[in-house]
Write a protein that holds these residues in place. Sequence first.
Motif, PDB file in Angstrom:
ATOM      1  N   SER C 274       0.834  -1.206   0.000  1.00 34.00           N
ATOM      2  CA  SER C 274       0.000   0.000   0.000  1.00 34.00           C
ATOM      3  C   SER C 274       0.866   1.252   0.000  1.00 34.00           C
ATOM      4  CB  SER C 274      -0.925  -0.062   1.221  1.00 34.00           C
ATOM      5  OG  SER C 274      -1.057   1.178   1.804  1.00 34.00           O
ATOM      6  N   GLY C 275       1.923   1.200   0.795  1.00 35.43           N
ATOM      7  CA  GLY C 275       2.843   2.332   0.830  1.00 35.43           C
ATOM      8  C   GLY C 275       3.500   2.563  -0.515  1.00 35.43           C
ATOM      9  N   ALA C 276       3.922   1.458  -1.145  1.00 36.27           N
ATOM     10  CA  ALA C 276       4.609   1.594  -2.428  1.00 36.27           C
ATOM     11  C   ALA C 276       3.681   2.198  -3.485  1.00 36.27           C
ATOM     12  CB  ALA C 276       5.119   0.227  -2.885  1.00 36.27           C
ATOM     13  N   ILE C 277       2.434   1.754  -3.485  1.00 31.85           N
ATOM     14  CA  ILE C 277       1.492   2.285  -4.470  1.00 31.85           C
ATOM     15  C   ILE C 277       1.349   3.800  -4.312  1.00 31.85           C
ATOM     16  CG2 ILE C 277      -0.920   2.321  -5.186  1.00 31.85           C
ATOM     17  CD1 ILE C 277      -1.099  -0.615  -4.562  1.00 31.85           C
ATOM     18  N   GLN C 278       1.196   4.230  -3.064  1.00 26.21           N
ATOM     19  CA  GLN C 278       1.008   5.662  -2.832  1.00 26.21           C
ATOM     20  C   GLN C 278       2.256   6.465  -3.217  1.00 26.21           C
ATOM     21  OE1 GLN C 278      -0.977   6.693   0.955  1.00 26.21           O
ATOM     22  NE2 GLN C 278      -1.116   4.475   1.249  1.00 26.21           N
ATOM     23  N   VAL C 279       3.414   5.936  -2.844  1.00 24.55           N
ATOM     24  CA  VAL C 279       4.653   6.654  -3.151  1.00 24.55           C
ATOM     25  C   VAL C 279       4.845   6.769  -4.661  1.00 24.55           C
ATOM     26  CG1 VAL C 279       7.168   6.446  -3.078  1.00 24.55           C
ATOM     27  CG2 VAL C 279       5.834   6.157  -0.998  1.00 24.55           C
ATOM     28  N   GLU C 280       4.596   5.681  -5.362  1.00 25.71           N
ATOM     29  CA  GLU C 280       4.758   5.734  -6.811  1.00 25.71           C
ATOM     30  C   GLU C 280       3.781   6.705  -7.438  1.00 25.71           C
ATOM     31  OE1 GLU C 280       4.589   1.885  -8.540  1.00 25.71           O
ATOM     32  OE2 GLU C 280       6.301   1.136  -7.403  1.00 25.71           O
ATOM     33  N   ALA C 281       2.577   6.789  -6.856  1.00 30.42           N
ATOM     34  CA  ALA C 281       1.590   7.717  -7.412  1.00 30.42           C
ATOM     35  C   ALA C 281       2.057   9.154  -7.248  1.00 30.42           C
ATOM     36  CB  ALA C 281       0.242   7.514  -6.721  1.00 30.42           C
ATOM     37  N   VAL C 282       2.549   9.467  -6.074  1.00 23.97           N
ATOM     38  CA  VAL C 282       2.967  10.847  -5.817  1.00 23.97           C
ATOM     39  C   VAL C 282       4.182  11.224  -6.676  1.00 23.97           C
ATOM     40  CG1 VAL C 282       4.022  12.354  -4.091  1.00 23.97           C
ATOM     41  CG2 VAL C 282       2.045  10.967  -3.487  1.00 23.97           C
TER      42      VAL C 282
END
Lengths: 648, 331, 336
Positions: C274-282
């Motif tokens: 979940s963290g990785a998805i958000q970081v990649e999005a930002v």
Amino acid sequence: MTALIEVTAPPALEPSRRTWRRFLQHRMGLVGAAMLLVALVVAVFAPLIAPYDPYESVRVNILDIYQKPSAAHLLGTDDGGKDVLSSLIYGARVSLVVGFAAAAIALVIGGLIGIVAGYRGGWVGSLLMRITDFFLVIPDLALQIVLVAIIGPSLGTIIVVIGALGWTTTARLVRSQTLTVRERKYVMRARAIGAGDAHILRRHILPAVLPLMLANMVLVISLAILSESTLAFLGLGDPTVISWGQMLNFAFGRGAVSAGAWWALLPPGFAIVWVVLGTTLLGTALEDALNPRLKRHHLEAPGGDVARDRPVLDIPPPALDVAAPILRVRELAVEFDSPDGPLRAVDGISFDLRRGETLGLVGESGCGKTTTVLGILRLLPPGGRIVGGQVWFDGEDLLSLDGRDLRAFRWTRLSLVFQGAMNAMNPVRTIGDQIAEAIRLHAPDTSKAEANRRAGELLERVGIGRRRANEYPHTYSGGMRQRAMIALALACEPDVIIADEPTTALDVMIQAQILELLGGIARDFGMGIILVTHDLGVVAQVCDRVVVMYGGGLAEENEAAPLFATPQHPYTQQLLLSFPDLAHPDRPLRGIPGSPPRLDAMPPGCRFAPRCPYVFDRCHVERPPEYPTAVGGRATCFLLDPDEETRR
Amino acid sequence: MSEPLLQVQDLVKEFPGRRSLLDWLRRRPARPVRALDGVSFQLRAGEVIALVGESGCGKTTTGNLLMGLLPPSGGRVVLDGQEVGRLSRRGLQRLRRSAQMVFQDPYESLNPRMTVGDIVAEPLQVHGVGGSRAGVRERVEAALTSAGMTPVSAYLKRYPYELSGGQRQRVVIAAALALEPALLIADEPVSMLDVSIRAEILNLLGALAKQRGIAVVMITHDLSTVAAYADRIAVMYLGRIVEHGPTRQVLANPRHPYAQALLSVVPIPDPAARRRPVILGGETPDPSRIPSGCRFHPRCPLAFDRCPIVDPPLFPVGPDHQAACLLVENG
Amino acid sequence: MSGRGGYLLRKIGWALVTVLVVVTFNFLLFRVLPGDPAKSGMRDPRLNPAAVETLRARFGLDKEVFLDLESGGNPFDTQFTAYLGALSRGDLGTSYAFRDQEVSTLIGQALVNTLWLVLPSQFLAILLGAGLGLFAAWRRGRPLDLAALTFSLFMWSLPTFFLGIILLVAGANWFGLPTSGRITIGNDFASFWDLAWDVGRHLLLPTLTLTLVLLGEYMLIMRSSVLDVFGEDYILTARAKGLSTYRIIRHHALRNAMLPMVTLIALNLGFTVSGAIQVEAVYSWPGLGALTVNAVADRDYPVLQGAFLLIAVAVVIANLAAELIYGWLDPRVSEG
């Protein structure tokens, strides 16, 4: 040693009141509750608080976009020219609604699954736990994204999706609690009475589980709010409502960063932090209050265990000749911290241990015998403190030893055997390894091979084959673990071994084996042994001298034969009379009326006075000092006061 | 002579064993655990029998089977003419009224959220006995009085945490008495209490038997107290009764080598006592690996050539006194 | 089945079952998808029925979903088996958004990028988190502990994407770090090291963000693990033997505290994703997370399906690895 002293007084309030008191003492929990309350108020009274209505569509002019904060717009405007503050205030509604609704769904699903899995057990329980594990493993954000993408991002969908995936922690928690309660003896008793499942669930399981579920729900709310804002930020929020995540999505995606419009970015983010922080604090505090972690830790207390201001006794240090006792304890006093102030667990005990002698330290629960030996060993738990007295070991002042000297002293002169419960030795290291560790610690020049060889020898000596040195504690039976503890205690050839209830949990035949072993070791090595026990039969069998403790102090001390034949202190007499004697099976069983005094309710005067059959007035007022007795030894009873005889 | 209230005949209880991967690959079947391997005894109303033994001997399992908490794998338990174990759910419910159990741990046997009054009333509520509120209250008070918790009014509203260990155990006994059972099974009722408090509980149980004609099965490992309350004693080892008889007789003249050894090592609070302890080596074998022939033979100091081959039944050695040892085959 | 061998088999068995369930779930999920060209084509009234049938046949939509017991042929000739067959060949379909790209190629590239982000972050977070957690437990109640707890609490309450935004703004404004993508577009890279440097600069902020987020969590887990261990009897034995506090922690507490830590890390792998998805999005870091989010926006269902499958299976495998490591570390493991 897991049955360490009950230091704190039994609680003076009923369980639910206690829980409330604990919660209120948790300041962070109150802060969290306040934060959540603020958010709720803002959400409910949004139309009254917000300066503008963000749902109203207004004609917008390009100049209105990303306006800096001003009097008209306290937090500036966003990418659509709308007032950020108003959006922020209305956004609270969405976050809280989603949070509570999704958490409610998760609670119901998780609660049901948890209770059924925990109560039923068997294959139903296993299957449910497998399903729970499945949902736990699958990354929830990814699944949420996929589901919302397919079904469509409406508020209802989002609530259902978050709820339908967020029940796993609740289920695990509820299941574990249900299982714990189900295994409780009072539930088994209810079953033995004939109670059916409905009754047990209603009266025993639910009252125990429900509070925990509600505390957990608060934490689930925080997770739900985080989920919602994340989904909204990633473009999966309901486009018809304003939420904080949505605000961040628009701001970030529509150039707030390059426009330097921090007012469009920071407030919604911090609003999320506010609510999540508040619910997390509240939820953690509630869980802590309901399930307090009473674990003590066994490391050294930072402040040290010997009070600096303890009174110095006017006793000369003992002479250092061979005939002198190897251990001298004088007026030892130990206190423990408690919520109601310091409690005195040991209030001035004195005795000697001669070389090669086996001394029995006897008493019932709460008499202070374990605390005494822990004090001597300098192993008091944090919160415990030696506040008086003196201890000499072979001429050395034990209480003034510290740091390296104390560590060097440990195990090489004085070692400890306590109940060989499962975890008395480290479960992930082999027995031989742990014995070798002790050897190499105090004789650093010993090679690994040599230390292992010695460990094997010791294990042979205690009746466990040396081949079992490479096994782990859990493969040993209870009796064997106790033998291993003895082998460990012998590792550095100490002068004295203190054995604290070494056979209490063992079968009578194994107990006989262990006592024979200890006796043999004492003989062969010329070792002194202090045997702490409540069992007078054991004492009669192996001890040369006996110290009887009551209420934190000495009742009587003498050599074994005279003590058993002619006890002088009324407590000793009563204790002996109440001890069952297989040699006289026809004697009726008798006890001592009343119960031992609690640490926080010590009688003034003689501790035994409330239960003593020979009590008179003086006993309630003054504490009797030690008097020598006619049969050798000493006892703390006014009946032995020579003046008392004449007075009466 | 009245009909025995409780009859236990050749009771057997097996639990399935576990297999490791190695066993499965080698097609070795899991070894079942025989917790009980043929236990028989009888009990009349008002009699107290003590089931004595070390851990793993099966005494607790026996208690559970007598209560119908577990079904037997073989043999039968007959209580008041009814065979426990063949009973339907409803029958078992009714059984609960005749047989009640007192557990070991007074600190865990009581729900900390229930008052004493609630706890003692619970069995009445479960079985719908007592009729009105007043009726239930009457019975609760009677039970508490029988258990020695007087004045009753002082205790009804108390919570367990306010009571001492001895008092808690009395509450457990009162709850067991509420339904006026015919049989009481006490599983180590005093082992967690201080020695000076044990007497009152044991004396209470003995008195209940004598004065109210309740049959009591006392499960214990403590041989030194049995004489005070038990009429008969049965010494158990690895799922069997190895010696059985009137308490005084068995204590004075044990005939089975295990009973002899056990009695010789029980600590006596008298340093002047002259004894020759027989300390057995090793430990009780695992119940999944019961030795052949006489199950005690590997540890028996008096074993001879026939012992590993023949599994001795109980032989009579005195009036109503039996021992399962080849040495006493002929009395 | 008991014993260590039994443990191994059980864990692997369940992992396989989970993967199968995930695959089936994935299959079913996307059956209800709108936007399938064949289906949308079929709804087009201009097409005559024969053409519709040809389309259906071409996309295999004329077959039964799971089990075909009616037609005379192979009962397993169904959509599901076709799906499984394609999976086993590594054929995940073709992207809708990138018409000429195989899904497998796309997610393959994205996977590599994600690993570049996740592996260092996970490693650093575990290392630092365990160290800080140990220290905090040792100095329980004192300033270091309270600071660490406050930090963790804050990290927990801060959405990962928000932290990303803050760091992005700070990084760009104060350090001139790049704010999106993997490399600076349009640059000519003279050497491999120039390329590496550029990628590194792009990777810095995302890694920092993800590490910080995971760090808070791991620190809490370790701290609580260690505190539990400190209350065990064998710690008292160790102290009685004369071991110094340092030695007690090093030789007794640490090993025992790592056990629950391994389990909890395994349970928290979803958190990492979940963290990785958000970081990649930002940060627009072109990994699986960014691919997923973009696929949602583009309605690129084959890519979404493939990415989700890969993510889920990766987590199941990582979870299995953690359970096997636990089994290896704890000698008591044997019972079912």
